[in-house]
Design a protein around this motif. Structure first.
Motif, mmCIF file in Angstrom:
data_model
loop_
_atom_site.group_PDB
_atom_site.id
_atom_site.type_symbol
_atom_site.label_atom_id
_atom_site.label_comp_id
_atom_site.label_asym_id
_atom_site.label_seq_id
_atom_site.Cartn_x
_atom_site.Cartn_y
_atom_site.Cartn_z
ATOM 1 N N ARG A 282 0.822 -1.209 0.000
ATOM 2 C CA ARG A 282 0.000 0.000 0.000
ATOM 3 C C ARG A 282 0.860 1.265 0.000
ATOM 4 O O ARG A 282 0.470 2.295 -0.560
ATOM 5 C CB ARG A 282 -0.923 0.006 1.226
ATOM 6 C CG ARG A 282 -1.879 1.184 1.254
ATOM 7 C CD ARG A 282 -2.699 1.203 2.526
ATOM 8 N NE ARG A 282 -3.734 2.205 2.468
ATOM 9 C CZ ARG A 282 -3.559 3.486 2.730
ATOM 10 N NH1 ARG A 282 -2.380 3.915 3.083
ATOM 11 N NH2 ARG A 282 -4.563 4.333 2.627
ATOM 12 N N THR A 290 -4.567 -2.023 -3.410
ATOM 13 C CA THR A 290 -3.736 -2.951 -2.638
ATOM 14 C C THR A 290 -4.498 -3.590 -1.480
ATOM 15 O O THR A 290 -3.930 -4.401 -0.755
ATOM 16 C CB THR A 290 -2.509 -2.219 -2.080
ATOM 17 O OG1 THR A 290 -2.930 -1.050 -1.347
ATOM 18 C CG2 THR A 290 -1.575 -1.790 -3.205
ATOM 19 N N GLU A 291 -5.779 -3.254 -1.337
ATOM 20 C CA GLU A 291 -6.595 -3.876 -0.292
ATOM 21 C C GLU A 291 -6.749 -5.376 -0.506
ATOM 22 O O GLU A 291 -7.134 -6.098 0.425
ATOM 23 C CB GLU A 291 -7.979 -3.222 -0.238
ATOM 24 C CG GLU A 291 -7.964 -1.759 0.181
ATOM 25 C CD GLU A 291 -7.594 -0.835 -0.980
ATOM 26 O OE1 GLU A 291 -7.623 -1.301 -2.152
ATOM 27 O OE2 GLU A 291 -7.245 0.326 -0.726
#
Length: 330
Positions: A282, A290-291
């Motif tokens: 992230r 990027t979660e």
């Protein structure tokens, strides 16, 4: 509002850049320069060889810096709340760029040197092997301690065997695999186009091309992906090699309390591993969404609940007892 203001706002939302010096050691990321055409100015082969050569020379290691980073990793935020925040932001139509304040603080503590390394050396991967060296020493010592605790015959040989599994297989082998997968996923699906005007201080979403703006494709370096694994492994090490060691008389029992404490311990350990992994990707300003690196935490939570439900029916398993059976045949 100008495009430059948009870029600045995006950078501040992705990574809070601290001012002044800090007490952390070398840590960072990789980013291609506009003139390199997507390749690092430092040869990958040379960087690996230099890294390995420094690993055998303690005089080139900043051990205090490595310890400072390890302490900061233990203070990272709450993995579960970050996962819920990610799901909530997606449900509301967002892209998960914003998060809670503690999330920003944790990112800043662990990964803030990325900016300085990018500025000074134009590569973002950690080139100081002190962090890895300290972790290997800790794994070796903990392996010996576990063999003593389990009263294994031939302690020296047993300690070498367990240390081999802990260092070569669990730490390095799994780390190389996870780093390869994380890097491949990031470079294939999470990259954003960045402007050369923002390449030094951060990134921006794709802007209309102009004669004064050069767009480059930045990629995640493998060594940085491995750095992320090393960072994420340390909280797991503390839980499963440290805390668990002192709780062995409890977690190896056959009652519900042993079952529950052991599985909570392992769930927290792996949850924090994936959480710190998410923080590493992230923090890279040229990656988006990027979660997805938080989603394995949902799998950890699902297994914990499933195991808890199955316990009254004889289907639950004690993670610590499984570990003892696999490594010590007890």
């Amino acid at each position: 509002m100008t495009a430059k203001d948009d870029v600045s706002g995006f950078v501040r939302s992705r990574l809070s850049i601290p001012s002044g010096s800090n007490g952390f050691g070398s840590s960072g990321y990789y980013s291609a320069s506009p003139t390199s055409g997507g390749t690092s100015t430092m040869s990958v082969t040379m960087s690996v060889l230099q890294y390995l050569s420094r690993l055998t020379d303690i005089s080139q290691m900043d051990l205090q810096s490595a310890l400072d980073q390890m302490l900061s990793l233990l203070a990272c935020g709450n993995p579960l709340s970050s996962l819920l925040a990610s799901i909530s932001s997606r449900g509301g139509g967002g892209v998960g760029v914003s998060s809670s304040s503690h999330h920003h603080q944790a990112t800043q503590k662990v990964y803030k040197l990325a900016y300085y390394r990018k500025q000074t050396k134009n590569h973002w991967a950690r080139d100081d092997p002190a962090f890895v060296a300290v972790q290997i020493v800790l794994l070796a010592l903990s392996s010996l301690a576990y063999c003593i605790a389990f009263r294994i015959d031939g302690i020296f040989l047993s300690a070498l065997t367990f240390a081999f599994h802990s260092i070569v297989v669990n730490y390095l082998g799994v780390g190389l695999l996870v780093a390869s997968i994380g890097r491949a996923v990031s470079n294939a699906h999470l990259l954003t186009v960045t402007s050369s005007n923002a390449a030094v201080g951060g990134s921006a979403t794709a802007q209309p091309s102009s004669s004064s703006s050069l767009h480059v494709r930045q990629t995640v370096e493998f060594m940085y992906a491995f750095d992320i694994h090393c960072n994420a492994f340390f909280p797991l090490f503390v839980m499963l090699y440290g805390v668990q060691f002192f709780l062995l008389p409890i977690v190896l029992g056959r009652n519900f309390m042993a079952f529950f404490i052991s599985n909570v311990l392992y769930s927290i350990a792996f949850g924090r591993y994936f959480y710190v992994t998410h923080l590493g990707y992230r923090a890279l300003p040229f990656l988006s969404n990027t979660e997805i690196f938080l989603f394995p935490i949902a799998g950890v939570l699902f297994l914990f609940i499933l195991n808890l439900i199955g316990y009254p029916f004889g289907f639950g398993w004690n993670a610590s007892r499984i570990m003892a059976h696999l490594y010590f045949e007890t």
